[in-house]
Design an enzyme around this catalytic site. Structure first.
Site, PDB file in Angstrom:
ATOM      1  N   GLY A   1       0.839  -1.210   0.000  1.00  0.00           N
ATOM      2  CA  GLY A   1       0.000   0.000   0.000  1.00  0.00           C
ATOM      3  C   GLY A   1       0.862   1.244   0.000  1.00  0.00           C
ATOM      4  N   ASN A   2       0.261   2.366   0.328  1.00  0.00           N
ATOM      5  CA  ASN A   2       1.051   3.605   0.466  1.00  0.00           C
ATOM      6  C   ASN A   2       0.386   4.511   1.496  1.00  0.00           C
ATOM      7  OD1 ASN A   2      -0.820   5.498  -0.991  1.00  0.00           O
ATOM      8  ND2 ASN A   2      -0.435   4.018  -2.630  1.00  0.00           N
ATOM      9  N   TYR A   3       1.024   5.650   1.779  1.00  0.00           N
ATOM     10  CA  TYR A   3       0.590   6.505   2.892  1.00  0.00           C
ATOM     11  C   TYR A   3      -0.565   7.457   2.561  1.00  0.00           C
ATOM     12  CZ  TYR A   3       4.895   5.089   5.266  1.00  0.00           C
ATOM     13  OH  TYR A   3       5.876   4.374   5.872  1.00  0.00           O
ATOM     14  N   SER A   4      -1.142   7.361   1.380  1.00  0.00           N
ATOM     15  CA  SER A   4      -2.194   8.314   1.027  1.00  0.00           C
ATOM     16  C   SER A   4      -3.377   8.206   2.000  1.00  0.00           C
ATOM     17  CB  SER A   4      -2.674   8.034  -0.404  1.00  0.00           C
ATOM     18  OG  SER A   4      -3.824   8.791  -0.668  1.00  0.00           O
TER      19      SER A   4
ATOM     20  N   ALA B   1      -3.568   7.732  -5.100  1.00  0.00           N
ATOM     21  CA  ALA B   1      -2.177   7.270  -5.203  1.00  0.00           C
ATOM     22  C   ALA B   1      -2.253   5.788  -5.569  1.00  0.00           C
ATOM     23  CB  ALA B   1      -1.466   7.471  -3.882  1.00  0.00           C
TER      24      ALA B   1
END
Ligand code: CTP
Length: 399
Positions: free
Chosen positions: A208-211, A278
């Site tokens: 995943g990512n930090y969005s 994102a």
């Protein structure tokens, strides 16, 4: 634009209070309904009889009506109004508003107000320039209030008359401009992507990512508030992220592939799309059916490319449709953004750099540069709700 609008007009103790009569007359002439709330000091400058004669409504100044003890509900006024205008606003009232000192009916009404609030300061030059007043005005602006700066209508020197309340016609024009902008997206259908995507590795793990989704949600609220019908395609964001406006239709997805399928299906019926998500560029080639176990060896997960939603919509784009992209870059920001603009057939691209403190993932603020094929515009660090306004203003200008 002001026809049928319900305006609460707050009047405070300034010599400029007489100008409130002109404001009332113009508002009423343009079809608005005006309810005056006046402070005790305000009544020293202008009589409630004059004001109630102009508005055809009793003026509210006390918590209770003196005659029969009826309770005046500031909460009801807060719900009734389409806008609150405080004109003239003294340094004292501005200070009380900024600090929540609710010692009169006007301040309690302000604190209960659900509608946008406009403040027209009126005081002498030194009081206006004092850091206390400036700080209080900045605080009020950071709460989303609109300050109608004194002297903005003066063509000569900006300093001349600074502090003096803005002229009634300019105050009314500011309200009109606000209401005009409020519905400038009527009839538009806007697709917005928001948040991260999760790409499954096994039943319990993902890439995943930090969005946080905050920017996309702010854009969705702004578009809906201005009259658009919004489809918000949303990756996995925190449960606290909830939409407020009834014209936002939220579709939850998890992976880039799912987001791609929804966007491809919806885009042909949209007038614009703003791609704020994102999206993971890669996903594991194979998803393990069972939880992967630790072994002594290195673990290699082979990734395959995900569909590029933006590029796909860029290809599908028809005349009249607009496509807006985001770029979050760490190096060669502008040239990377420029090439993405062309490659993905965006009308413009919103660049935010991770180098800027307060911009990017998880924060409540953002600092953007809008890049079009013709040039770029840089914006100050602002709350994401304000950044959303700048982006949507640009979308509207794009024609
Ligand atoms: N985007 C998308 N689908 C993807 C990847 C990105 O729709 N699979 C969109 C984003 O929502 C954003 C824009 O494309 O509006 C740019 O995203 P970014 O990740 O910066 O671009 P990439 O094409 O992935 O470029 P790179 O990773 O090379 O920087």
């Amino acid at each position: 634009m002001l026809k049928g609008k319900k305006i609460v007009l707050g009047i405070t103790g300034s010599i400029a209070a007489y100008k409130s009569c002109l404001i009332i007359r113009q508002l009423i002439k343009k079809g608005a309904e005006v309810q005056v709330v006046i402070t005790p000091a305000g009544k020293e400058f202008i009589t409630p009889i004059t004001l109630s004669a102009l508005t055809c409504k009793p003026v509210i100044s006390e918590f209770f009506s003196q005659r029969d003890g009826t309770w005046h509900s500031h909460v009801n006024l807060g719900l009734w109004a389409d806008a609150m205008l405080i004109a003239p606003a003294t340094a004292s009232t501005i200070g009380k508003m900024a600090n929540g000192i609710a010692d009169n009916m006007l301040i309690t009404t302000y604190l209960s107000m659900k509608a946008p609030v406009f403040i027209a300061p009126a005081m002498d030059l030194d009081m206006y320039a004092h850091p206390s007043t400036q700080k209080n005005l900045q605080t009020l602006q950071s709460y989303g209030n609109h300050v109608i700066e004194p002297g903005t209508g003066f063509l000569a020197s900006k300093l001349e008359g600074k502090g003096r309340m803005e002229e009634p016609e300019n105050i009314v024009a500011a309200l009109e401009a606000f209401f005009a902008k409020q519905c400038d997206l009527e009839g538009e259908c806007i697709l917005i992507t928001a948040g991260p995507t999760y790409e499954k590795i096994d039943p319990v793990r993902f890439i995943g990512n930090y969005s946080s989704g905050k920017m996309g949600f702010a854009l969705a609220e702004e578009c809906a508030r201005r009259g658009a019908d919004v489809t918000l395609v949303c990756g996995p964001v925190s449960a606290a992220m909830q939409t407020e406006h009834p014209n936002i239709h939220r579709i939850n997805v998890e992976s880039a592939q799912q987001m791609y399928e929804v966007c491809k299906e919806r885009f042909p019926s949209m007038t614009s799309a703003v791609l704020c998500a994102a999206v993971a560029d890669y996903a594991p080639e194979a998803v393990a059916m069972e939880k992967m176990k630790r072994t002594a060896d290195d673990l290699v997960i082979r990734l395959k490319p995900n569909p590029d939603i933006a590029a796909a919509l860029g290809k599908m784009k028809q005349a009249g449709q607009k496509l807006v992209g985001f770029a979050l870059e760490t190096n060669n920001e502008e040239s990377n953004a420029q090439s993405k603009l062309k490659k993905k057939n965006f009308d413009f691209i919103v660049l935010n750099s991770l180098k800027n403190k307060g911009a990017g993932f998880q924060t409540d603020t953002n600092q953007i540069t809008i890049i079009t094929p013709q040039g770029k515009t840089e914006y100050a660090l602002k709350p994401k709700t304000e950044v959303a306004k700048d982006i949507i203003d640009r979308l509207v200008q794009q024609g």
